[in-house]
Design a protein around this motif. Sequence first.
Motif, PDB file in Angstrom:
ATOM      1  N   ILE A  16       0.101  -8.205  11.387  1.00 48.32           N
ATOM      2  CA  ILE A  16       0.622  -7.397  10.300  1.00 48.32           C
ATOM      3  C   ILE A  16      -0.713  -7.228   9.223  1.00 48.32           C
ATOM      4  N   THR A  17      -0.628  -6.205   9.362  1.00 47.21           N
ATOM      5  CA  THR A  17      -2.161  -5.731   7.975  1.00 47.21           C
ATOM      6  C   THR A  17      -1.313  -4.887   7.712  1.00 47.21           C
ATOM      7  N   VAL A  18      -1.705  -4.984   5.388  1.00 48.30           N
ATOM      8  CA  VAL A  18      -1.619  -5.159   4.347  1.00 48.30           C
ATOM      9  C   VAL A  18      -2.635  -3.765   4.230  1.00 48.30           C
ATOM     10  N   TYR A  19      -2.367  -2.391   4.113  1.00 45.14           N
ATOM     11  CA  TYR A  19      -3.059  -1.094   3.573  1.00 45.14           C
ATOM     12  C   TYR A  19      -2.819  -1.077   1.759  1.00 45.14           C
ATOM     13  N   VAL A  20      -4.072  -0.943   1.692  1.00 45.56           N
ATOM     14  CA  VAL A  20      -3.865  -0.623   0.458  1.00 45.56           C
ATOM     15  C   VAL A  20      -4.473   0.723  -0.075  1.00 45.56           C
ATOM     16  N   ARG A  21      -3.620   1.705  -1.229  1.00 39.00           N
ATOM     17  CA  ARG A  21      -3.559   3.040  -1.713  1.00 39.00           C
ATOM     18  C   ARG A  21      -5.440   3.066  -2.083  1.00 39.00           C
ATOM     19  N   ASP A  22      -5.929   4.445  -1.684  1.00 35.47           N
ATOM     20  CA  ASP A  22      -7.157   4.771  -1.919  1.00 35.47           C
ATOM     21  C   ASP A  22      -7.395   5.670  -2.499  1.00 35.47           C
ATOM     22  N   HIS A  23      -7.343   5.586  -3.591  1.00 37.69           N
ATOM     23  CA  HIS A  23      -7.207   7.065  -4.602  1.00 37.69           C
ATOM     24  C   HIS A  23      -7.963   7.792  -4.676  1.00 37.69           C
ATOM     25  N   ALA A  24      -9.706   6.833  -4.432  1.00 37.77           N
ATOM     26  CA  ALA A  24     -10.392   7.977  -4.978  1.00 37.77           C
ATOM     27  C   ALA A  24     -10.159   9.429  -3.547  1.00 37.77           C
ATOM     28  N   LEU A  25      -9.905   8.226  -3.160  1.00 35.37           N
ATOM     29  CA  LEU A  25      -9.633   9.466  -1.318  1.00 35.37           C
ATOM     30  C   LEU A  25      -8.590  10.712  -0.850  1.00 35.37           C
ATOM     31  N   SER A  26      -7.398   9.889  -2.518  1.00 40.57           N
ATOM     32  CA  SER A  26      -6.545  10.711  -1.825  1.00 40.57           C
ATOM     33  C   SER A  26      -6.079  12.192  -2.903  1.00 40.57           C
ATOM     34  N   PRO A  27      -5.337  13.027  -2.329  1.00 32.51           N
ATOM     35  CA  PRO A  27      -5.031  14.854  -3.126  1.00 32.51           C
ATOM     36  C   PRO A  27      -4.957  13.830  -5.099  1.00 32.51           C
ATOM     37  N   GLY A  28      -5.694  14.864  -5.316  1.00 35.74           N
ATOM     38  CA  GLY A  28      -6.418  14.463  -6.936  1.00 35.74           C
ATOM     39  C   GLY A  28      -6.648  12.889  -7.919  1.00 35.74           C
ATOM     40  N   GLY A  29      -6.819  12.342  -6.981  1.00 41.80           N
ATOM     41  CA  GLY A  29      -7.100  11.097  -7.687  1.00 41.80           C
ATOM     42  C   GLY A  29      -8.457  10.806  -8.001  1.00 41.80           C
TER      43      GLY A  29
END
Length: 494
Positions: A481-494
């Motif tokens: 079971i893995t928790v993933y956190v959003r990487d906003h620096a790499l996301s579109p419009g981040g």
Amino acid sequence: MSLDQRAPTVARTVPPPAATRRRFPNPAGTAVVIAPLLLTLALGLWGIRRRNTMWGDESVTAQLARRDLSQIWHTAQHIDLVHALHYAVMHELFGLFGTGLLTLRLPSVLAMSVAASGVGLLGLRLAGPRAGLLAGLVFALLPQVQKYAQEGRSYAMVCALVTWAGYALVTGVARRARWRWAVYGATMLLACLLHEFAVLALVAHGVTLLVSRVPRPVLTAWSAAAAGVVAGLLPLAIRSAGQSEQVSWIVGPVRFRYFLVVAVLGLVCARAPLRTRGPVRLAVLALPLLVLPGLLLLITSPVKPLFVDRYVLYGNIGAALLLGAWMDCFLRLRRSSRYAWLAAAAALAALVQPSLALRTPQSRSNDVTAIGAAVREAGRPGDGLLYLSGQHRILTAANPEDTRGLTDLALARDPVSSNTLAGVELPAQDIAARMLDFDRIVAVRAVGVRWPADPREAAKTSTLRRHFHEYRTIRVNGARITVYVRDHALSPGG
């Protein structure tokens, strides 16, 4: 001649009817039935809850047996048709006794106990009371028998039915009564309807009769019974052939080592001068049942891997008969039983550790109770929930509270409304889009199980790799079971 000159008539006395003798049960026969049954029952009840845990296949049984019979039938049209009869039986038992772990597993305990008594009777009929008693007790102690006596699946029931079908076969050869062959055919058909691979026991029985060179009427009677079994099974086999993707996880023989060890032991025992009674010899019945079903599944492996030890669990009937007869032979040929007692003590000591291990959650390939608890621990209200693959949604379905508050990102229709095991998922592009709406995602992966490539799974893993990073991983039996956190620096419009 006057009446006075007639010779006196001697009165004929009719003796009173002899008292009917009451036929008391044979003590040896009673022990052969009761002792293995009680030992199997005791071992089955020992640690039956497995610390209140459940594994994936049992979870499927519990989930489907809670559905209505009509829903079970509609689900079986999509998947798991081979187990539909078992789910229907468990549905009725759940309605009578509740849906707890005891109700889930007790039918298997009782079925395996009945199988043990049948093994004892087979040994009694084929090789004498001591061989029968030893065979029944050995059967109860075999690790595979102990394991599947405590599982909420159909395999113990199949094993019991194959055992008593074998007894009907042996008595049918000896007494040639038509009703015995009818009982044989009905019992084998029920075993096959509970699990299709029980039909391989039918093949083994045919080999037994051919090797035994039974009279032509006996062979004709068996052929008629076997034809009835095949005819009854054929519709199920044809329909379930379209669901072959449900065994696509089998990439090679599963737990082959146990089968190999037991088969070799059986072959060694068969070479001893075993005691024989009647037209069917014990080794000629036991050896094909032990070896042939597993061997036939192994032969198909290059084309379609199908060998899983529990599919041919009834092979343990043959193993127990051969081991029991060999032990009887050993005791018969040697005046001193000291070595026999030492060997028995050593075998029992060797079985202690495996018997203890079988009653722990780690004895199964996964632990859905621990997986659900890990998801509950890792997730926060409002997090996304992702299954890699979607088939593994069943791993957290045992307790809905474990996933309450989490959003299943890929689910389009739930398992119940879609009449499936794991629900219906959204198209790949929709799953990726929904994932990008969440900052945290809890992903559930099964360990050691591979499913065929799918665009949905590719979209899940690609989106995680490009837009999220791994924050925390919890490893439990059978899953990660893995928790993933959003990487906003790499996301579109981040």
